[in-house]
Design an enzyme around this catalytic site. Structure first.
Site, PDB file in Angstrom:
ATOM      1  N   HIS A   1       2.725  -6.806  -0.319  1.00  0.00           N
ATOM      2  CA  HIS A   1       2.287  -7.969  -1.089  1.00  0.00           C
ATOM      3  C   HIS A   1       1.396  -8.876  -0.251  1.00  0.00           C
ATOM      4  O   HIS A   1       0.779  -9.801  -0.783  1.00  0.00           O
ATOM      5  CB  HIS A   1       3.487  -8.740  -1.664  1.00  0.00           C
ATOM      6  CG  HIS A   1       4.325  -9.461  -0.662  1.00  0.00           C
ATOM      7  ND1 HIS A   1       5.452  -8.909  -0.105  1.00  0.00           N
ATOM      8  CD2 HIS A   1       4.213 -10.692  -0.113  1.00  0.00           C
ATOM      9  CE1 HIS A   1       6.006  -9.766   0.729  1.00  0.00           C
ATOM     10  NE2 HIS A   1       5.272 -10.866   0.735  1.00  0.00           N
TER      11      HIS A   1
ATOM     12  N   ASP B   1       6.872  -1.965  -0.908  1.00  0.00           N
ATOM     13  CA  ASP B   1       6.287  -3.193  -0.379  1.00  0.00           C
ATOM     14  C   ASP B   1       5.854  -2.978   1.068  1.00  0.00           C
ATOM     15  O   ASP B   1       6.437  -3.514   2.001  1.00  0.00           O
ATOM     16  CB  ASP B   1       7.263  -4.360  -0.474  1.00  0.00           C
ATOM     17  CG  ASP B   1       6.574  -5.709  -0.213  1.00  0.00           C
ATOM     18  OD1 ASP B   1       5.336  -5.717  -0.085  1.00  0.00           O
ATOM     19  OD2 ASP B   1       7.283  -6.733  -0.135  1.00  0.00           O
TER      20      ASP B   1
ATOM     21  N   GLY C   1       5.781 -17.044   4.838  1.00  0.00           N
ATOM     22  CA  GLY C   1       5.007 -16.777   6.040  1.00  0.00           C
ATOM     23  C   GLY C   1       5.646 -15.725   6.924  1.00  0.00           C
ATOM     24  O   GLY C   1       4.996 -15.126   7.775  1.00  0.00           O
TER      25      GLY C   1
ATOM     26  N   SER D   1       6.817 -12.940   5.756  1.00  0.00           N
ATOM     27  CA  SER D   1       6.588 -11.636   5.138  1.00  0.00           C
ATOM     28  C   SER D   1       5.873 -10.694   6.092  1.00  0.00           C
ATOM     29  O   SER D   1       4.918 -11.082   6.776  1.00  0.00           O
ATOM     30  CB  SER D   1       5.733 -11.784   3.873  1.00  0.00           C
ATOM     31  OG  SER D   1       6.513 -12.157   2.778  1.00  0.00           O
TER      32      SER D   1
ATOM     33  N   SER E   1      10.251  -8.267   3.329  1.00  0.00           N
ATOM     34  CA  SER E   1       9.640  -8.253   2.004  1.00  0.00           C
ATOM     35  C   SER E   1       9.812  -9.610   1.328  1.00  0.00           C
ATOM     36  O   SER E   1       8.847 -10.303   1.044  1.00  0.00           O
ATOM     37  CB  SER E   1      10.262  -7.153   1.141  1.00  0.00           C
ATOM     38  OG  SER E   1       9.781  -7.198  -0.185  1.00  0.00           O
TER      39      SER E   1
END
Length: 378
Positions: free
Chosen positions: A220, A248, A326, A328, A343
């Protein structure tokens, strides 16, 4: 700062690791945790330094033993997890409990086999296209021999389960305060920055068989496309691949390896020696550009997470290690074993949040990448 050292700094801030052999594993027991990881585990889990090392060694041995028990018990296998450093193996066959105990694990009788529970989750996955946003996750929980569905609205979850044809199955609905969200943040700052707008964290740097270098992060994140830079604004390279939703994970191609050099280190120069999956119940740590190094335990494998807006992701691992926007794409490790990329999740690091990560081995296999590892510690 040179770009070589800048990548080390970004990797340290994001617990960035690098790639050598896809799905690389180490059968040896986990060595003593390096000081930064040991301190983080002490703080997050509330145990002594000596106990951290004992747990890591026991959890590493348990993770190595799980596949063998799955094969040995066959259709009677009900799942496995770690509790207080000991491996617990569930079975639907009372006659096999003595075999489990003789093999050094704690036996537990299960109401349902792992295969039966996986079949229930598959029903829910098949109905995910029409799931309400109030329904957050669903996953197999071997400890309770059930499939857990989390939701902010019980009626919505009951309707989802009924529509999936799973109402008569071993489903346990848990009402929670909020549903998971991806941990991307459309703000500037340190870590890995999208020129198109957005901030995520380095997960793992990577090389292909042709020698091309990549950074593996959350899908993402890479779906925004375009170039990514380090904290100093110097371009790392473009988004090269994205798998989201469904999975993801994504990859950013490193345009200049002389400028951005991969290493086999994580935050604080900690080594990564493989990527064997940690068992349910095992301790685990993650780091990202927002909240740094945080630790917790694994509570599920193969969880399905509904991020809303039609974004359903399957095959995630659930943990009690918190994260925030942030973070991720940042790295998860269990001892010196790479686990995956952050994720999303629910809550935050002030309110005991839960976090889900994409297992790294699936991304490595999909993209044909190799995990660069340091030599196993003595």
């Amino acid at each position: 700062m040179t770009h070589r050292s800048a990548l080390r700094a970004v990797a340290a801030a994001a617990l960035g690791l690098l790639l050598t052999t896809a799905g690389a594993t180490s059968a040896a027991a986990e060595p003593a945790a390096p000081d930064p990881l040991n301190r983080a585990l002490q703080q997050e889990l509330g145990v002594s330094a000596a106990r951290v090392d004992e747990l890591l060694a026991a959890e590493s041995a348990a993770a190595a033993a799980v596949p063998g028990w799955r094969d040995r018990l066959g259709a009677a296998y009900g799942g496995a997890w770690v509790r207080d450093g000991a491996l617990v193996v569930a079975t639907t066959d009372p006659a096999s409990t003595a075999v489990i105990e003789a093999g050094g694990a704690r036996p537990r009788l299960a109401a349902h086999s792992a295969g039966e529970l996986d079949a229930v989750q598959a029903k829910l996955d098949a109905a995910a296209t029409a799931v309400a946003e109030a329904v957050g996750t669903w996953y197999v929980d071997p400890v309770t021999s059930s499939v857990v569905v989390t939701t902010t609205d019980r009626a919505a979850a009951e309707s989802f389960v009924a529509a999936a044809g799973a109402a008569a199955d071993p489903v346990r609905i848990e009402v929670v305060a909020d549903t998971p969200e991806p941990f991307a943040a459309l703000v500037g700052g340190a870590a890995i920055l999208a020129v198109a707008g957005g901030r995520c964290s380095i997960g793992f740097s990577a090389t292909s068989t042709a020698g091309t270098a990549f950074v593996v992060t959350a899908g993402h994140c890479t779906e925004v496309g375009g170039d990514w830079t380090g904290a100093d604004g110097v371009v790392i390279g473009p988004s090269a691949a994205t798998d989201f939703p469904g999975d993801d994970f994504g990859a950013v191609r490193v345009a200049d390896t002389a400028a951005w050099t991969p290493t086999a280190e994580i935050a604080g120069s900690l080594p990564v020696t493989g990527s064997r999956e940690a068992a349910i119940g095992a301790s685990i740590c993650r780091s990202g550009s927002t909240t740094g190094l945080r630790c917790g335990t694994v509570f599920s494998h193969n969880a399905t997470v509904n991020y809303g807006r039609g974004d359903v992701v399957r095959g995630l691992t659930g943990t009690t290690a918190c994260a925030e926007p942030g973070d991720s794409g940042g790295s998860f490790v269990a001892g010196t074993q790479a686990q995956g990329m952050t994720s999303g999740g629910s809550g935050d690091c002030r309110m005991a949040g839960l976090t889900y990560f994409q297992p790294v081995n699936e991304a490595l296999g999909r993209y044909g990448l190799d995990l660069v590892t340091a030599a196993p510690q003595a």
